[in-house]
Every structure is written in structure tokens, then in C-alpha cells.
Motif scaffolding. Structure first.
Motif, PDB file in Angstrom:
ATOM      1  N   THR A  38     -18.462   1.984  19.942  1.00 13.30           N
ATOM      2  CA  THR A  38     -18.718   1.670  18.524  1.00 13.30           C
ATOM      3  C   THR A  38     -17.408   1.488  17.845  1.00 13.30           C
TER       4      THR A  38
ATOM      5  N   LEU B  78     -22.914  -5.211  16.844  1.00 15.11           N
ATOM      6  CA  LEU B  78     -22.336  -4.211  17.317  1.00 15.11           C
ATOM      7  C   LEU B  78     -23.584  -3.097  17.629  1.00 15.11           C
TER       8      LEU B  78
ATOM      9  N   VAL C 148     -23.668  -1.633  21.489  1.00 20.35           N
ATOM     10  CA  VAL C 148     -23.660   0.018  21.650  1.00 20.35           C
ATOM     11  C   VAL C 148     -25.000   0.577  22.162  1.00 20.35           C
TER      12      VAL C 148
END
Length: 247
Positions: free
Chosen positions: A54, A67, A71
Motif C-alpha cells: 500500500t 490500490l 493490495v
């Protein structure tokens, strides 16, 4: 590829190395090995990798959706790979290497998805197909098993005259391979003086053992094998350097 794009891949790999080796306590590894999927440490470790990924992707300016997905992929895949490894013998090098390779492939996939292009893979494949790279790959492959077999065959007329050398099983062959790797690298870098130092260092290390055994045949056998290994690798390195594309 631009430098910022490569920096993201390197950042993901650095985050992985930190998570797997710098920030992972030994007790987490032991807990995962003993308790498998019920180990709390397994999920803490995967969460740590997700957090580190992250940080890297957030600095890269990834969108929120990208994102979150990236992750989750990193964290979940890390947990699954480590869980699989927990069912295998942790003392075997092959499983450690496979574990790391799978993690790095996941990170490579995340990076390519972040780029939205397979162009880096095409560039790498094109580069690997060039004559300089193929020549180097062939040279380094030659100094492993092929040259070890050739040297063993060349030394066969005298091997029966040598008593038990008293070394670890197959240790000599592995030492020879590493030795030739070093010699070839030094020759390709033009550091011929360093090759001389390497030969001298090995001779000094072996001299004491051979003198204590007081076995002249063994001494000559080891000396002949060493010189043959060094000479063949030196000649190979000079041939590679003399190719038109070596620069």
C-alpha cells in the motif's frame, strides 16, 4: 520504460524483502509451520505485506480502486503461498526458492497491471534474444555441469591413482562451479590480476591440507585439476570478450 516505472517495481520488491526478512520475527515462521491455516502469524504476515505494498503504490499515485485490488492480491496471494510452503519441508532450498519466485511473480503481475501494458516483458524478451546476452548466458552455462564433466573426463586417467581425498561428497564439483563462475566474471570485467589472486588464495588454502597428507600424487592431481579448470574458464572468458558484440 521510464525510471519512475522501474522504481515502482523495485519498490515493490524492496517492500517484499523487508516484509519477508527484516520485519518477520522467527516466531511467526515457527507458528506458521506448526499451526498452518489456524496460525495467527500467517495472517499478520500477509497483512504486513499488504501494508507495505500500500505504501509503495500510494506513493506511485495509484487510484483508489487499483490500490485496493492490488493490495488484496498481494496480501491474499502471500498468505496462500506461505500456507502451501508450510506443508513442505522448510529445510529444502528448492521450496524456499519456489516460494520467493511465486511472490515475485505476483508482484510483477501487480506492476504490469498498474502499468496497463505488457511492453516491459516484450522489451526484456527482445533484450534477452540479443547476441551479447545469449553469449553470456551460454558462457555461464558452460562453466557449470558441462565443463565439470569435461574436466572429470580429462582427469580420469589419473583418478584411479589417487587415494580417498577425504572431502565432502560432490563438494569438489560445487566448489569448482563457483570457482569458474568467479573466474569467468573477473575475466569478463577485465580483472585478470584478481584471477591471479584467486588462484593464489586457493593454492594457499589447499597447501596446508595437502602437506599434512604427504601424498604427492594427490597434490599433483589437485594442482592439475585446478589449473585445468582455471585455464579453460580463462580461455572461455577471453573468447567471449573477443566477440564483435562484446564491446
Amino acid at each position: 520504460m521510464t525510471h519512475p516505472e522501474v522504481a515502482i517495481l523495485l519498490g515493490l520488491m524492496l517492500a517484499h524483502l523487508c516484509g519477508d526478512f527484516l520485519f518477520q520475527p522467527r516466531r511467526w515462521v515457527d507458528s506458521r509451520q506448526r499451526h498452518k491455516h489456524v496460525s495467527r502469524a500467517l495472517y499478520l504476515h500477509a497483512g504486513l505485506h499488504g501494508l507495505l505494498a500500500t505504501l509503495v503504490l500510494a506513493l506511485a499515485g495509484s487510484g483508489t480502486g487499483m490500490l485496493v485490488v492490488s493490495v488484496l492480491v498481494v496480501a491474499i496471494s502471500h498468505a496462500l503461498i506461505d500456507l502451501g510452503k508450510a506443508h513442505l519441508d522448510p529445510s529444502r532450498l528448492r521450496w524456499f526458492l519456489l516460494d520467493q519466485l511465486l511472490h515475485l511473480l505476483v508482484l510483477l503481475g501487480v506492476w504490469l497491471t498498474w502499468l496497463g501494458s505488457l511492453q516491459p516483458l516484450i522489451e526484456v524478451a527482445t533484450w534477452m534474444a540479443t547476441p551479447p546476452v545469449l553469449t553470456l548466458a551460454g558462457a555461464y552455462l558452460l562453466v557449470t555441469r558441462p565443463m565439470a564433466i569435461a574436466i572429470a573426463l580429462a582427469m580420469r586417467p589419473w583418478s584411479s591413482e589417487v587415494s580417498d581425498p577425504g572431502t565432502l561428497v560432490a563438494a569438489g564439483a560445487r566448489i569448482g562451479i563457483l570457482e569458474r563462475f568467479l573466474v569467468l566474471t573477473l575475466v569478463l570485467l577485465g580483472e585478470l590480476t584478481a584471477v591471479g589472486f584467486l588462484l593464489t588464495a586457493k593454492s594457499v588454502l589447499r597447501f596446508g591440507d595437502l602437506r599434512e597428507r604427504n601424498d604427492r600424487k594427490l597434490t599433483e592431481y589437485v594442482l592439475l585439476g585446478t589449473l585445468l579448470s582455471f585455464s579453460a574458464t580463462l580461455a572461455l572468458g577471453l573468447m567471449v570478450r573477443s566477440t564483435p558484440w562484446s564491446g
